[in-house]
Design an enzyme around this catalytic site. Structure first.
Site, PDB file in Angstrom:
ATOM      1  N   GLY A  90       0.776  -1.237   0.000  1.00 54.77           N
ATOM      2  CA  GLY A  90       0.000   0.000   0.000  1.00 54.77           C
ATOM      3  C   GLY A  90       0.803   1.280   0.000  1.00 54.77           C
ATOM      4  O   GLY A  90       0.318   2.322   0.460  1.00 54.77           O
ATOM      5  N   LEU A 130      -9.230  -9.151 -10.825  1.00 50.29           N
ATOM      6  CA  LEU A 130      -9.959  -8.557 -11.949  1.00 50.29           C
ATOM      7  C   LEU A 130     -11.254  -7.934 -11.436  1.00 50.29           C
ATOM      8  O   LEU A 130     -11.979  -8.541 -10.648  1.00 50.29           O
ATOM      9  CB  LEU A 130     -10.276  -9.656 -12.967  1.00 50.29           C
ATOM     10  CG  LEU A 130     -10.918  -9.212 -14.274  1.00 50.29           C
ATOM     11  CD1 LEU A 130      -9.968  -8.329 -15.077  1.00 50.29           C
ATOM     12  CD2 LEU A 130     -11.331 -10.427 -15.107  1.00 50.29           C
ATOM     13  N   HIS A 160      -0.611   0.724 -13.631  1.00 53.01           N
ATOM     14  CA  HIS A 160       0.128  -0.473 -14.020  1.00 53.01           C
ATOM     15  C   HIS A 160       1.608  -0.111 -14.106  1.00 53.01           C
ATOM     16  O   HIS A 160       1.967   0.909 -14.698  1.00 53.01           O
ATOM     17  CB  HIS A 160      -0.372  -0.986 -15.377  1.00 53.01           C
ATOM     18  CG  HIS A 160       0.266  -2.283 -15.758  1.00 53.01           C
ATOM     19  ND1 HIS A 160      -0.131  -3.480 -15.214  1.00 53.01           N
ATOM     20  CD2 HIS A 160       1.305  -2.564 -16.579  1.00 53.01           C
ATOM     21  CE1 HIS A 160       0.633  -4.446 -15.698  1.00 53.01           C
ATOM     22  NE2 HIS A 160       1.513  -3.923 -16.527  1.00 53.01           N
ATOM     23  N   ASP A 204      -5.906  -4.550 -17.796  1.00 55.59           N
ATOM     24  CA  ASP A 204      -4.980  -3.583 -18.407  1.00 55.59           C
ATOM     25  C   ASP A 204      -5.382  -3.107 -19.800  1.00 55.59           C
ATOM     26  O   ASP A 204      -4.527  -2.772 -20.613  1.00 55.59           O
ATOM     27  CB  ASP A 204      -3.560  -4.182 -18.491  1.00 55.59           C
ATOM     28  CG  ASP A 204      -3.070  -4.675 -17.131  1.00 55.59           C
ATOM     29  OD1 ASP A 204      -3.407  -4.030 -16.133  1.00 55.59           O
ATOM     30  OD2 ASP A 204      -2.348  -5.685 -17.103  1.00 55.59           O
ATOM     31  N   GLU A 251       5.557   6.289  -9.762  1.00 59.64           N
ATOM     32  CA  GLU A 251       4.183   6.043  -9.299  1.00 59.64           C
ATOM     33  C   GLU A 251       3.812   7.001  -8.179  1.00 59.64           C
ATOM     34  O   GLU A 251       2.743   7.633  -8.206  1.00 59.64           O
ATOM     35  CB  GLU A 251       4.048   4.603  -8.779  1.00 59.64           C
ATOM     36  CG  GLU A 251       4.160   3.565  -9.863  1.00 59.64           C
ATOM     37  CD  GLU A 251       3.799   2.164  -9.377  1.00 59.64           C
ATOM     38  OE1 GLU A 251       3.129   1.455 -10.133  1.00 59.64           O
ATOM     39  OE2 GLU A 251       4.182   1.782  -8.258  1.00 59.64           O
TER      40      GLU A 251
HETATM   41  C1  GAR Z   1       2.505  -1.056  -7.774  1.00 61.55           C
HETATM   42  O1  GAR Z   1       3.742  -1.055  -8.419  1.00 61.55           O
HETATM   43  C2  GAR Z   1       1.389  -1.123  -8.807  1.00 61.55           C
HETATM   44  O2  GAR Z   1       1.687  -0.454  -9.989  1.00 61.55           O
HETATM   45  C3  GAR Z   1       1.306  -2.604  -9.032  1.00 61.55           C
HETATM   46  O3  GAR Z   1       1.434  -3.161  -7.736  1.00 61.55           O
HETATM   47  C4  GAR Z   1       2.311  -2.337  -6.972  1.00 61.55           C
HETATM   48  C5  GAR Z   1       1.689  -2.096  -5.617  1.00 61.55           C
HETATM   49  O4  GAR Z   1       2.603  -1.514  -4.748  1.00 61.55           O
HETATM   50  N1  GAR Z   1       0.091  -2.965  -9.664  1.00 61.55           N
HETATM   51  C6  GAR Z   1      -0.011  -3.954 -10.546  1.00 61.55           C
HETATM   52  O5  GAR Z   1       0.932  -4.678 -10.845  1.00 61.55           O
HETATM   53  C7  GAR Z   1      -1.394  -4.140 -11.173  1.00 61.55           C
HETATM   54  N2  GAR Z   1      -1.335  -5.004 -12.303  1.00 61.55           N
HETATM   55  P1  GAR Z   1       2.121  -0.847  -3.384  1.00 61.55           P
HETATM   56  O6  GAR Z   1       1.259  -1.876  -2.645  1.00 61.55           O
HETATM   57  O7  GAR Z   1       3.377  -0.547  -2.642  1.00 61.55           O
HETATM   58  O8  GAR Z   1       1.353   0.390  -3.728  1.00 61.55           O
END
Ligand code: GAR
Length: 192
Positions: free
Chosen positions: A14, A89, A106, A147, A176
């Site tokens: 998170g 999904l 993504h 996606d 991000e």
């Molecule tokens: C992030 O890098 C996000 O882009 C990815 O999961 C990670 C979550 O990190 N999402 C995907 O791969 C969706 N297909 P976080 O829990 O530290 O925010």
């Protein structure tokens, strides 16, 4: 004016969710009203607690069969759904209930390195194995397929030949954290 109400869905640590909580804390037009997770012990639940954001976890059955998650969203008068590292999904009843109002991030430059099974470190390992010279992030609306919804924004970063997949992940995470909250803000406030 009433504030726009966001629910964040997350499955794991998170860190992105936390950046979103920070961005909208004390914001005068937008607030995060709920954090939902498919994992009872996800780190993101503690992050929500820190920001006094109510949270709830749900089972696969509750998500896919009973539509109880939709009742929760309506109960909290949610306007937008934000996926931040959410790995399931999104079912069509939810996409239909929030048309063009569900956004995902993504960790690659879609359409490359997307689709089922492409999440988290799997993405960065595939990018490394393919010998890419750049990667990045894609922020997109959500439809019924992994996606594939319309792209709202993409940002890229360079990959050096000896960057490990962990190093690539770190570069992507920096992007991000910097970009996602602002793109969400623009979407919710209709600035696209
Ligand atoms: C992030 O890098 C996000 O882009 C990815 O999961 C990670 C979550 O990190 N999402 C995907 O791969 C969706 N297909 P976080 O829990 O530290 O925010």
């Amino acid at each position: 004016m009433n504030k726009k109400r966001i629910a964040v869905f997350a499955s794991g640590n998170g860190t992105n969710a936390e950046k979103i909580f920070e961005n909208f804390k004390n914001h005068d037009q937008v607030e995060v009203v709920l954090l939902l997770s498919n994992k009872k012990d996800a780190g993101v639940l503690d992050r929500a607690k820190k920001f006094d954001i109510p949270s709830l976890s749900f089972s696969r059955q509750e998500f896919y069969d009973s539509q109880s998650v939709l009742q929760v969203l309506h109960g909290h008068q949610v306007d937008f759904v934000v996926l931040a590292g959410f790995m399931w999904l999104v079912p069509s009843y939810l996409v239909d209930a929030f048309p063009n109002k569900i956004v995902n991030i993504h960790p690659a430059l879609l359409p490359k390195f997307g689709g089922k099974g492409m999440y988290g470190m799997h993405v960065h390992e595939a990018v490394k194995a393919a010998g890419e010279k750049e990667t990045g992030i894609t922020i997109h609306l959500v439809n019924q397929h992994y996606d594939e919804g319309s792209v709202l924004a993409q940002f890229s970063c360079d990959i050096e030949p000896n960057d490990s997949s962990e190093k690539i992940a770190k570069k992507v995470q920096v992007l991000e954290h910097e970009k996602y909250p602002k793109v969400i803000e623009n979407l919710v406030l209709n600035k696209f």
